[in-house]
Design a protein around this motif. Structure first.
Motif, PDB file in Angstrom:
ATOM      1  N   ARG A 121     -32.628   6.217  12.870  1.00  0.00           N
ATOM      2  CA  ARG A 121     -31.987   7.113  11.912  1.00  0.00           C
ATOM      3  C   ARG A 121     -30.554   7.461  12.264  1.00  0.00           C
ATOM      4  NH1 ARG A 121     -35.496  10.655  14.470  1.00  0.00           N
ATOM      5  NH2 ARG A 121     -37.063  10.303  12.860  1.00  0.00           N
TER       6      ARG A 121
ATOM      7  N   TYR B 285     -26.236   8.968  10.329  1.00  0.00           N
ATOM      8  CA  TYR B 285     -25.280  10.012  10.698  1.00  0.00           C
ATOM      9  C   TYR B 285     -23.893   9.423  10.613  1.00  0.00           C
ATOM     10  CZ  TYR B 285     -29.347  12.184  13.000  1.00  0.00           C
ATOM     11  OH  TYR B 285     -30.562  12.726  13.293  1.00  0.00           O
TER      12      TYR B 285
ATOM     13  N   GLN C 227     -24.919  15.840  13.575  1.00  0.00           N
ATOM     14  CA  GLN C 227     -26.196  16.435  13.940  1.00  0.00           C
ATOM     15  C   GLN C 227     -27.313  16.110  12.964  1.00  0.00           C
ATOM     16  OE1 GLN C 227     -25.862  20.343  15.173  1.00  0.00           O
ATOM     17  NE2 GLN C 227     -24.102  19.875  16.453  1.00  0.00           N
ATOM     18  N   ARG C 228     -26.936  15.647  11.804  1.00  0.00           N
ATOM     19  CA  ARG C 228     -27.967  15.237  10.864  1.00  0.00           C
ATOM     20  C   ARG C 228     -27.388  14.199   9.929  1.00  0.00           C
ATOM     21  NH1 ARG C 228     -25.695  19.654   9.294  1.00  0.00           N
ATOM     22  NH2 ARG C 228     -26.774  20.719  10.982  1.00  0.00           N
TER      23      ARG C 228
ATOM     24  N   GLU D 183     -17.136  21.413  12.861  1.00  0.00           N
ATOM     25  CA  GLU D 183     -18.412  21.664  13.545  1.00  0.00           C
ATOM     26  C   GLU D 183     -18.810  23.115  13.514  1.00  0.00           C
ATOM     27  OE1 GLU D 183     -18.815  17.868  16.472  1.00  0.00           O
ATOM     28  OE2 GLU D 183     -19.254  19.871  17.180  1.00  0.00           O
TER      29      GLU D 183
ATOM     30  N   GLU E   2     -18.864  24.888  10.915  1.00  0.00           N
ATOM     31  CA  GLU E   2     -18.937  25.145   9.483  1.00  0.00           C
ATOM     32  C   GLU E   2     -19.736  26.383   9.165  1.00  0.00           C
ATOM     33  OE1 GLU E   2     -22.566  21.932   8.871  1.00  0.00           O
ATOM     34  OE2 GLU E   2     -20.661  21.740   7.870  1.00  0.00           O
ATOM     35  N   GLN E   3     -20.842  26.568   9.872  1.00  0.00           N
ATOM     36  CA  GLN E   3     -21.709  27.672   9.490  1.00  0.00           C
ATOM     37  C   GLN E   3     -21.002  29.008   9.560  1.00  0.00           C
ATOM     38  OE1 GLN E   3     -22.907  25.198  11.310  1.00  0.00           O
ATOM     39  NE2 GLN E   3     -24.632  24.455  10.104  1.00  0.00           N
TER      40      GLN E   3
ATOM     41  N   VAL F 283     -24.189  23.427   2.026  1.00  0.00           N
ATOM     42  CA  VAL F 283     -25.461  24.111   1.798  1.00  0.00           C
ATOM     43  C   VAL F 283     -25.455  24.794   0.440  1.00  0.00           C
ATOM     44  CG1 VAL F 283     -26.907  26.012   2.569  1.00  0.00           C
ATOM     45  CG2 VAL F 283     -25.943  24.448   4.230  1.00  0.00           C
TER      46      VAL F 283
ATOM     47  N   THR G 298     -33.158  18.638  14.682  1.00  0.00           N
ATOM     48  CA  THR G 298     -32.049  18.721  15.628  1.00  0.00           C
ATOM     49  C   THR G 298     -32.589  18.798  17.051  1.00  0.00           C
ATOM     50  OG1 THR G 298     -30.808  19.913  13.963  1.00  0.00           O
ATOM     51  CG2 THR G 298     -29.975  20.017  16.210  1.00  0.00           C
TER      52      THR G 298
ATOM     53  N   ASP H  30     -34.412  15.501  18.013  1.00  0.00           N
ATOM     54  CA  ASP H  30     -33.499  14.424  18.391  1.00  0.00           C
ATOM     55  C   ASP H  30     -32.940  14.658  19.786  1.00  0.00           C
ATOM     56  OD1 ASP H  30     -31.980  13.649  15.136  1.00  0.00           O
ATOM     57  OD2 ASP H  30     -33.864  13.030  16.098  1.00  0.00           O
TER      58      ASP H  30
ATOM     59  N   LYS I 128     -25.327  29.576  17.843  1.00  0.00           N
ATOM     60  CA  LYS I 128     -25.200  30.002  16.464  1.00  0.00           C
ATOM     61  C   LYS I 128     -26.451  30.661  15.895  1.00  0.00           C
ATOM     62  CE  LYS I 128     -22.369  25.935  15.652  1.00  0.00           C
ATOM     63  NZ  LYS I 128     -22.172  24.759  14.826  1.00  0.00           N
TER      64      LYS I 128
ATOM     65  N   ILE J 155     -31.016  30.626   6.280  1.00  0.00           N
ATOM     66  CA  ILE J 155     -30.542  29.389   5.658  1.00  0.00           C
ATOM     67  C   ILE J 155     -29.655  28.630   6.630  1.00  0.00           C
ATOM     68  CG2 ILE J 155     -29.047  28.416   3.875  1.00  0.00           C
ATOM     69  CD1 ILE J 155     -30.080  30.510   1.966  1.00  0.00           C
ATOM     70  N   ARG J 156     -28.729  29.354   7.228  1.00  0.00           N
ATOM     71  CA  ARG J 156     -27.815  28.682   8.165  1.00  0.00           C
ATOM     72  C   ARG J 156     -28.578  28.099   9.339  1.00  0.00           C
ATOM     73  NH1 ARG J 156     -23.924  32.589   6.772  1.00  0.00           N
ATOM     74  NH2 ARG J 156     -24.747  34.003   8.332  1.00  0.00           N
TER      75      ARG J 156
ATOM     76  N   ASN K 193     -30.489  25.045   8.325  1.00  0.00           N
ATOM     77  CA  ASN K 193     -29.578  23.933   8.118  1.00  0.00           C
ATOM     78  C   ASN K 193     -29.143  23.349   9.452  1.00  0.00           C
ATOM     79  OD1 ASN K 193     -27.871  22.205   6.554  1.00  0.00           O
ATOM     80  ND2 ASN K 193     -26.142  23.469   7.151  1.00  0.00           N
TER      81      ASN K 193
ATOM     82  N   ASN L   9     -31.976  21.815  11.132  1.00  0.00           N
ATOM     83  CA  ASN L   9     -32.543  20.730  10.323  1.00  0.00           C
ATOM     84  C   ASN L   9     -34.055  20.865  10.176  1.00  0.00           C
ATOM     85  OD1 ASN L   9     -32.912  18.433   8.845  1.00  0.00           O
ATOM     86  ND2 ASN L   9     -31.841  17.077  10.245  1.00  0.00           N
TER      87      ASN L   9
ATOM     88  N   CYS M 291     -33.583  28.389   0.348  1.00  0.00           N
ATOM     89  CA  CYS M 291     -32.620  28.117  -0.726  1.00  0.00           C
ATOM     90  C   CYS M 291     -33.237  28.315  -2.088  1.00  0.00           C
ATOM     91  CB  CYS M 291     -32.058  26.707  -0.589  1.00  0.00           C
ATOM     92  SG  CYS M 291     -30.935  26.560   0.804  1.00  0.00           S
TER      93      CYS M 291
END
Lengths: 663, 155
Positions: free
Chosen positions: A126, A130, A136-137, A221, A223-224, A253, B29, B32, B47, B97-98, B101, B104, B113
């Motif tokens: 997978r 990316y 990260q996803r 990175e 972003e959140q 999102v 996440t 992995d 975070k 939500i954050r 996300n 994952n 959401c």
């Protein structure tokens, strides 16, 4: 032919596959290519030279040599797939270890993806989804439906074929035409999965994709937690920003996961709230996702063409407001001869198909006609079929899976029928084939049918022997190998009737309207609507209590007068249009009515469509083409049954009326 | 597959949570990073603070347990449990939500959401602003333009 002979040899031999060249194709997965990872490097060197040489005899020799000296590391069943002679990348994964770690990749894979074998061995494939090694996803452009399908096939030990967006190590997007095949050992347990990839350039400029706003925040990175800074205009007050949770979400999102779940109407509404959200809602990709989620992929796929001129936002709006609705007349060539009435017609993609009907002297007909609306000059053509179902009228014709047709019931030469015949319109030699479905419903005519979820035929009501009216509901699932009729038992059913309409909305819900219904010992035209949700554990018919929306400006109540043999059309947004039919009294049959059965308080609305509606009142057949064109054909003018003049109710605007078929 | 292995997650504000690996890998996440061997122990979850991480773990635990359950009757119970799970204040909802996300966790992301989407549905723009405390930052000209564009949505 050479390829299939090769295939036969491989299948029959029971031996391991060898690498060989036959004509344009060759068998992939040569034994020498598949070795456990400790020997991978060697294996690569030995095997790859042979493969990459291309179509000269060197391959054959190498293959033969290898076969002689190799050990069997992995027992494999022969008869895998064949590929054109371009460098193919492949990967072998271990199916007995968790998450299918890669145990081998070939040099073609390395060169296409930019990842070296030692960087990827032991990982699941997978990472190709990316956008870069630090991501990260998977990238949002990678189709999650395809990813789910891959997961499902791997779980069930099935082959997978499909296309997926992948990325090189440097972030370049690639299209990966992927085949995954499970390899079984002698006990039938899947031990490995082989992936074959044909990579090609993805025609996406990652700098100019339709949602640049996502790209910006995706690369960031943090972003959140980033505070949104609009590119133009003043910064919002920081204080407000902190209070407002929803705006603290990233664009990705917010748009992908939240806005995409709203109806087009709600998207427009929330787009009026603030600048940033307005900016997000104007994004064409988001609008398409909204349409897909609201109307389903099939419908949205059919609408794709319209969006080239209108864009998804405008199309969604027009289909919601119906502001651009109008009648148009369409004259087509060819002829449906001998002429007839009481035929059945439906749309398969952009083709109209007609079957059977009642000829002069009440003779039941059994021929099939097609009208291809994609052609520059559409004309009716008889479909030459090897054999036809028995001739009939008063039957139903429905479309299955986009290009198959199914006929049920009707009145034939020897009385009422309850047989089922299907036809693949796209077959080289289309043939009507009977489907024996266990215990069929009672034979009948003037019943109603519809297709649910692409391939489930639902039939209800109608008139059986001795003029008895029916009120049953039957379902035939044509996806199964041996379809079997199933009655849908309900504790209550609408009064029995014929000449009613069945429309599908909300994927699994049906709306029944009108018809000539049993009322005591009388039969009266009905103006009632009933709904049922086939997804319920115990589906039940319910009367739909509809009110009449009194319009602005004192329009009179808009409840459609009772009728039978009318036209009912499901629109992409879940609403139903009703018009035409045999109506008592002086009402105009060409008035169009609209109903949204899923509203809390469903109400009928009158739809004023300019243009020339069909004159005739009954005996129509309608088809919906391309999701936005409602074609009314046939119908009795009092003199003749007209099939060359179609009336179209356009639901969305057409810029140019040229029936230009694109390439 | 080892099932009773435990891992430790470290929230952004330094609190440790020990969980079964099967629960932790609900997060792709984390999954992995464990598989790539880059996880370390404890696994840092930047975070995501302890309050939210605790809730996320609660969600994952419940869902892993339900998947193991024999009878399918639990499906309805799970739906009801999920509905209760998201009955939180907006700030927590958006934090979830954050976190979903970043970590994952698809099902949690979908759940949260959809909850927000349901809060948006059907309201007028002004009502939407009130619900989410969004400031109207259009200039009067923009406001007019927007009204014209979207008038159709309000009939």
């Amino acid at each position: 032919m050479a390829a299939s002979k090769e295939e036969e040899e491989l299948k029959g031999s029971g031996k391991r596959l060898k690498c060989s060249v036959t004509g344009r194709y060759r068998a992939v997965v040569a034994e020498e290519d598949v070795r456990p990872c400790e020997e991978a490097e060697e294996g690569v060197a030995a095997g790859e030279d042979g493969e990459d040489d291309g179509d000269d005899g060197g391959d054959e020799q190498l293959g033969e040599e290898e076969e002689e000296e190799e050990d069997s590391e992995l027992p494999m069943k022969p008869g895998l797939f064949f590929y054109p002679l371009t460098p193919t990348s492949f990967v072998v994964s271990d199916a007995l270890e968790p998450d299918f770690p890669i145990i081998y990749v070939n040099t073609v894979f390395e060169s296409f993806t930019g990842y070296r074998a030692d960087e990827v061995l032991g990982r699941n494939c997978r990472f190709l989804q990316y956008r870069d090694p630090r991501a990260q996803r998977r990238h949002p452009l990678v189709d999650p439906v395809v990813v789910s399908e891959i997961r499902r096939c791997l779980e069930q030990g099935l082959e997978f074929q499909g296309e997926l967006l992948n990325f090189r190590k440097d972030g370049t997007p690639l299209v990966n035409r992927l085949k995954l095949a499970p390899i079984h050992d002698d006990d039938g347990i899947v031990t490995h999965v082989i992936g074959i990839q044909i990579f090609s350039e993805a025609k996406i400029d990652m700098n100019c994709i339709s949602y640049p706003v996502f790209k910006e925040t995706y690369n960031n990175e943090c972003e959140q937690m980033s505070v949104y800074t609009p590119k133009d205009g003043p910064l919002p007050f920081v204080q407000d920003q902190e209070m407002c949770g929803i705006l603290q979400l990233s664009d990705e999102v917010l748009a992908h996961n939240i806005l995409s779940r709203l109806t087009p109407r709600d998207v427009a509404s929330i787009g009026s709230v603030c600048r940033r959200i307005r900016h997000l809602t104007k994004n064409e990709h988001l609008r398409k996702m909204v349409c897909q989620n609201a109307w389903g992929r099939d419908v949205t796929g059919a609408l794709e063409r319209m969006t080239e001129k209108l864009g998804w936002g405008r199309l969604a709006r027009e289909l919601t407001t119906l502001e651009a609705v109008c009648w148009r007349k369409l004259t087509v060539g060819g002829a449906v001869e001998p002429s007839r009435c009481n035929f059945s017609a439906c749309a398969a993609g952009n083709r109209l198909v007609l079957f059977g009907g009642e000829g002069v002297n009440m003779q039941p007909m059994d021929d099939t006609f097609v009208l291809n609306l994609d052609a520059a000059n559409p004309e009716w053509r008889r479909v030459s079929v090897e054999s036809s179902p028995p001739g009939r009228w008063g039957h139903t014709l429905s479309c299955i899976n986009g290009s198959w047709l199914v006929v049920f019931g009707g009145c034939g030469r020897q009385g009422l029928l309850n047989d089922v015949f299907v036809l693949d319109l796209d077959a080289k030699q289309p043939t009507w084939t009977e489907v024996l479905g266990g215990t069929p419903p009672l034979p009948r005519s003037w019943h109603s049918s519809c297709t649910v979820e692409g391939s489930k035929l639902v039939v209800s009501g109608g008139c059986t022997d001795a003029g008895v009216l029916l009120s049953d509901t039957y379902l035939l699932d044509l996806t199964t190998d041996k379809p079997v009729w199933k009655e849908i038992p309900t504790s209550w059913a609408p009064p029995s009737r014929l000449g009613h309409s069945l429309s599908v909305y909300g994927r699994t819900k049906l709306l029944m309207f009108g018809g000539l219904a049993k009322s005591g010992h009388l039969r009266l035209r009905s103006g009632e609507a009933y709904t049922i949700d086939l997804d319920d554990e115990e589906p039940q018919w319910r009367l739909l209590e509809c009110s009449a929306l009194t319009g602005i400006g004192g329009q009179s109540a808009a409840v459609p007068p009772p009728r039978l043999d009318h036209v009912a059309v499901s629109m992409p947004c879940g609403r139903i249009l009703i018009f035409g039919g045999s109506i008592a009294g002086l009402h105009s049959p060409s008035q169009v009515f609209l109903l949204d059965p899923s509203e809390e308080k469903p109400s009928w609305r009158i739809l004023n469509a300019p243009g020339q509606p069909p004159k005739y009142a009954w005996g129509h057949s309608t088809c919906v083409v391309g999701g936005t064109r409602v074609l009314v054909l046939g119908g009795h003018t009092g003199e003749e049954w007209i099939l060359n003049e179609l009336h179209e109710l356009c639901l969305a605007s057409w810029q140019d009326m040229d029936a230009a078929s694109d390439e | 597959m080892a099932t009773s292995r435990k891992v430790t997650l470290l929230s952004s504000d330094g609190e440790s949570f020990e969980v079964e690996q099967s629960v932790a890998v609900e997060s792709i996440t984390i999954k992995d990073s464990i598989e790539e061997g880059s996880a370390g122990n404890p696994i840092p979850v930047p975070k995501v603070n302890s309050k939210i991480l605790a809730k996320v773990i609660e969600y994952c635990k419940k869902h892993v347990e339900s998947a193991k359950a024999e009878d399918r009757v639990d499906d309805e119970d799970l739906v009801a449990w999920d509905a209760d799970f998201v009955k939180v204040d907006q700030a927590t909802l958006f934090d979830l939500i954050r976190a979903a996300n970043f970590l994952n966790i698809k099902s949690l992301l979908d759940l949260t959401c959809q909850t927000v989407a349901d809060m948006i549905k059907g309201k007028t723009p002004e009502e939407k602003r009130k619900t989410f405390t969004i400031r109207n930052d259009f200039t009067p000209e923009e406001e007019e333009e927007v009204r014209r564009e979207n008038q159709w949505a309000f009939e």
